[in-house]
Design an enzyme around this catalytic site. Structure first.
Site, PDB file in Angstrom:
ATOM      1  N   TRP A 176       0.833  -1.214   0.000  1.00 55.04           N
ATOM      2  CA  TRP A 176       0.000   0.000   0.000  1.00 55.04           C
ATOM      3  C   TRP A 176       0.864   1.260   0.000  1.00 55.04           C
ATOM      4  CZ3 TRP A 176       0.055   3.611   4.027  1.00 55.04           C
ATOM      5  CH2 TRP A 176       0.663   3.197   5.218  1.00 55.04           C
ATOM      6  N   LYS A 178      -7.043   6.711   8.856  1.00 56.48           N
ATOM      7  CA  LYS A 178      -7.877   6.812  10.061  1.00 56.48           C
ATOM      8  C   LYS A 178      -8.627   8.156  10.120  1.00 56.48           C
ATOM      9  CE  LYS A 178      -4.895   5.535  13.375  1.00 56.48           C
ATOM     10  NZ  LYS A 178      -3.714   4.885  12.842  1.00 56.48           N
ATOM     11  N   TYR A 210       7.767   3.362  17.276  1.00 57.64           N
ATOM     12  CA  TYR A 210       8.681   2.238  17.379  1.00 57.64           C
ATOM     13  C   TYR A 210       8.066   1.251  18.365  1.00 57.64           C
ATOM     14  CZ  TYR A 210      12.833  -0.569  17.254  1.00 57.64           C
ATOM     15  OH  TYR A 210      13.717  -1.608  17.047  1.00 57.64           O
ATOM     16  N   HIS A 250       7.994   6.408   7.805  1.00 56.41           N
ATOM     17  CA  HIS A 250       6.864   7.333   7.710  1.00 56.41           C
ATOM     18  C   HIS A 250       6.739   8.083   9.033  1.00 56.41           C
ATOM     19  CE1 HIS A 250       5.203   3.528   9.278  1.00 56.41           C
ATOM     20  NE2 HIS A 250       4.417   4.307  10.005  1.00 56.41           N
ATOM     21  N   HIS A 306       4.142  10.466  11.521  1.00 52.72           N
ATOM     22  CA  HIS A 306       2.742  10.782  11.826  1.00 52.72           C
ATOM     23  C   HIS A 306       2.623  12.270  12.184  1.00 52.72           C
ATOM     24  CE1 HIS A 306       1.760   6.397  12.503  1.00 52.72           C
ATOM     25  NE2 HIS A 306       3.073   6.392  12.592  1.00 52.72           N
TER      26      HIS A 306
HETATM   27  N1  GTA Z   1      -3.470   6.700   3.790  1.00 52.26           N
HETATM   28  O1  GTA Z   1      -3.722   2.227   2.992  1.00 52.26           O
HETATM   29  C1  GTA Z   1      -3.454   3.127   3.782  1.00 52.26           C
HETATM   30  C2  GTA Z   1      -2.971   2.908   5.107  1.00 52.26           C
HETATM   31  N2  GTA Z   1      -2.690   1.800   5.832  1.00 52.26           N
HETATM   32  C3  GTA Z   1      -2.817   0.429   5.426  1.00 52.26           C
HETATM   33  C4  GTA Z   1      -2.234   2.184   7.055  1.00 52.26           C
HETATM   34  N3  GTA Z   1      -2.219   3.512   7.108  1.00 52.26           N
HETATM   35  C5  GTA Z   1      -2.667   4.003   5.924  1.00 52.26           C
HETATM   36  N4  GTA Z   1      -2.827   5.276   5.491  1.00 52.26           N
HETATM   37  C6  GTA Z   1      -3.288   5.471   4.238  1.00 52.26           C
HETATM   38  N5  GTA Z   1      -3.573   4.429   3.411  1.00 52.26           N
HETATM   39  O2  GTA Z   1      -1.340   5.554  11.056  1.00 52.26           O
HETATM   40  C7  GTA Z   1      -1.761   4.327   8.214  1.00 52.26           C
HETATM   41  C8  GTA Z   1      -2.201   3.812   9.574  1.00 52.26           C
HETATM   42  C9  GTA Z   1      -1.089   4.315  10.488  1.00 52.26           C
HETATM   43  C10 GTA Z   1       0.114   4.423   9.568  1.00 52.26           C
HETATM   44  C11 GTA Z   1       1.108   3.341   9.847  1.00 52.26           C
HETATM   45  O3  GTA Z   1      -0.360   4.253   8.257  1.00 52.26           O
HETATM   46  O4  GTA Z   1      -3.471   4.286   9.928  1.00 52.26           O
HETATM   47  P1  GTA Z   1       2.519   2.477  11.882  1.00 52.26           P
HETATM   48  O5  GTA Z   1       3.363   1.679  10.943  1.00 52.26           O
HETATM   49  O6  GTA Z   1       3.218   3.200  12.939  1.00 52.26           O
HETATM   50  O7  GTA Z   1       1.438   1.461  12.353  1.00 52.26           O
HETATM   51  O8  GTA Z   1       1.692   3.572  11.080  1.00 52.26           O
HETATM   52  P2  GTA Z   1       0.285   1.531  13.441  1.00 52.26           P
HETATM   53  O9  GTA Z   1       0.220   2.846  14.077  1.00 52.26           O
HETATM   54  O10 GTA Z   1       0.343   0.327  14.311  1.00 52.26           O
HETATM   55  O11 GTA Z   1      -0.956   1.285  12.583  1.00 52.26           O
HETATM   56  P3  GTA Z   1      -2.400   1.508  12.926  1.00 52.26           P
HETATM   57  O12 GTA Z   1      -3.102   0.800  11.834  1.00 52.26           O
HETATM   58  O13 GTA Z   1      -2.679   2.939  13.110  1.00 52.26           O
HETATM   59  O14 GTA Z   1      -2.704   0.748  14.315  1.00 52.26           O
HETATM   60  C12 GTA Z   1      -2.584   1.334  15.593  1.00 52.26           C
HETATM   61  C13 GTA Z   1      -3.859   1.129  16.355  1.00 52.26           C
HETATM   62  O15 GTA Z   1      -4.820   2.069  15.886  1.00 52.26           O
HETATM   63  C14 GTA Z   1      -4.520  -0.223  16.118  1.00 52.26           C
HETATM   64  O16 GTA Z   1      -4.025  -1.217  16.954  1.00 52.26           O
HETATM   65  C15 GTA Z   1      -5.967   0.090  16.392  1.00 52.26           C
HETATM   66  O17 GTA Z   1      -6.231   0.022  17.769  1.00 52.26           O
HETATM   67  C16 GTA Z   1      -6.123   1.519  15.952  1.00 52.26           C
HETATM   68  N6  GTA Z   1      -6.735   1.629  14.620  1.00 52.26           N
HETATM   69  C17 GTA Z   1      -6.228   1.166  13.466  1.00 52.26           C
HETATM   70  N7  GTA Z   1      -7.043   1.445  12.436  1.00 52.26           N
HETATM   71  C18 GTA Z   1      -8.099   2.100  12.946  1.00 52.26           C
HETATM   72  C19 GTA Z   1      -9.280   2.651  12.370  1.00 52.26           C
HETATM   73  N8  GTA Z   1      -9.530   2.586  11.046  1.00 52.26           N
HETATM   74  N9  GTA Z   1     -10.148   3.240  13.192  1.00 52.26           N
HETATM   75  C20 GTA Z   1      -9.913   3.340  14.506  1.00 52.26           C
HETATM   76  N10 GTA Z   1      -8.798   2.843  15.115  1.00 52.26           N
HETATM   77  C21 GTA Z   1      -7.916   2.231  14.350  1.00 52.26           C
END
Ligand code: GTA
Length: 331
Positions: free
Chosen positions: A169, A201, A263, A271, A273
């Site tokens: 992605w 998100k 981390y 990336h 935030h």
């Molecule tokens: N624009 O396709 C994408 C995409 N994906 C697959 C991930 N991200 C994307 N952004 C776009 N398109 O902030 C974003 C994620 C995240 C960042 C990756 O990329 O939203 P990271 O590598 O540090 O990983 O950041 P992280 O923070 O663990 O990922 P994520 O998914 O945010 O998970 C953290 C926690 O947030 C989860 O455990 C869950 O509790 C919560 N969470 C995740 N998704 C959602 C949601 N859609 N709504 C509410 N809470 C959520």
């Protein structure tokens, strides 16, 4: 007082400063269409979703994470109630049905049925979802791990080389194969360049929960651990131009932003935030978030800072990496 000032600022941003694209999205949403609304309107891909388990839910965050099957494929669906926008209040008050629940002295409670377009649920679908996705969204106990450089090399690195989430992605974004119309800013330089776009998100309807990510064009930096002083120009560039782009697009000054790296991250491609200060974004807690300004200063004072320090991070109970730390007697 501070709250009122903040609200005024958001009003101002809401009304005047959002980009034409965000304004259009707002109008589209008000008309019952989203930016990608065409698809969802014509075809409800979730109508046949077979629920197998609720992975977690939160009354406070007003979301629910559900595991199930979509056309025989494993899927995770996330439903989330979105914040109430100030610019919709007049319509909510004038255009809703109101049912009295109880009245007592000066107190009364109602059920208010807002017009459908002001009553949407943000919905995220991961399909096909891997077992790791299912685990990631499952409510679980967390444990704080202490990772020395030696642990990183002998435990973490081999694990993430084999087990980390696909970053297809990310490449789709960098190569404009997906989300191209959502890009807020891009510096195309291969060494210090990056793409800044809304995190998935964020529904972009209000700046209150602003959440963008800056994805580096450079492909050989997995995480904080790989950063050295050699990467300072890249980090400075992301910090500076990211803040400027957000100021220009959303009228939000740097003093209102929380800019950080995770981390461990979920996705091992550098990336950063960018979230609004005051918004408790998932993962912004001290055991996981590293302020970009601190990262820059640490690398300025010690070029090998992140290659030598012990780093601490939380892992969920059934995370495979946690088992590896346990097997190595490090927990
Ligand atoms: N624009 O396709 C994408 C995409 N994906 C697959 C991930 N991200 C994307 N952004 C776009 N398109 O902030 C974003 C994620 C995240 C960042 C990756 O990329 O939203 P990271 O590598 O540090 O990983 O950041 P992280 O923070 O663990 O990922 P994520 O998914 O945010 O998970 C953290 C926690 O947030 C989860 O455990 C869950 O509790 C919560 N969470 C995740 N998704 C959602 C949601 N859609 N709504 C509410 N809470 C959520």
């Amino acid at each position: 007082m501070a709250d009122t000032a903040a609200k005024r600022e958001i009003d101002h941003v809401e009304a005047d400063e959002l980009s034409p694209k965000v304004k259009r999205a707002k109008v589209d949403n008000e008309n019952g269409r989203g930016e990608a609304g065409k698809d969802s309107e014509s075809e409800n891909v979730l109508s046949g979703f077979e629920i197998s388990a609720v992975l977690s839910d939160s009354a406070r965050e007003k979301n629910i994470f559900i595991h199930g099957k979509l056309a025989d494929q494993e899927a995770v669906v996330i439903l989330e109630k979105t914040p109430i926008r100030q610019d919709t209040l007049t319509e909510i008050f004038s255009g809703s049905r109101l049912m009295l629940e109880m009245r007592n002295d000066i107190y009364s409670t109602y059920r208010l049925q807002a017009p459908p377009h002001l009553n949407e649920l943000k919905t995220t679908v991961v399909c096909p979802a891997t077992e790791k996705h299912v685990n990631k969204y499952q409510r679980q106990e967390s444990f704080l791990v202490e990772e020395t450089l030696e642990d990183y090399q002998s435990i973490t690195l081999p694990y993430i080389r084999e087990q980390s989430f696909s970053i297809q992605w990310v490449y789709n974004i960098l190569e404009k194969k997906a989300e191209a119309e959502r890009v807020v800013y891009e510096d195309p330089d291969t060494e210090v360049g990056f793409v800044l776009l809304p995190d998935f998100k964020w529904d972009q309807k209000q700046v209150d929960d602003l959440y963008l990510i800056a994805i580096a064009h450079k492909r050989d930096i997995g995480s904080l651990r790989d950063l050295t002083s050699e990467h300072l120009p890249l980090l400075h560039n992301i910090f500076q131009k990211g803040k400027e782009a957000i100021m220009q697009r959303y009228n939000l000054p740097a003093s209102k932003l929380r800019v950080y790296l995770h981390y461990q991250p979920s996705y091992y491609h550098l990336h950063v935030h960018f979230t609004k200060l005051g918004y408790e974004a998932p993962g912004c807690n001290v055991e996981r978030a590293h302020l970009l300004s601190d990262v820059i200063q640490n690398l300025q004072s010690d070029p090998q800072y992140y290659q030598t320090r012990t780093l601490y991070f939380p892992l969920r109970a059934d995370n495979g990496l946690l088992s590896k730390f346990k097997e190595a007697g490090r927990l």
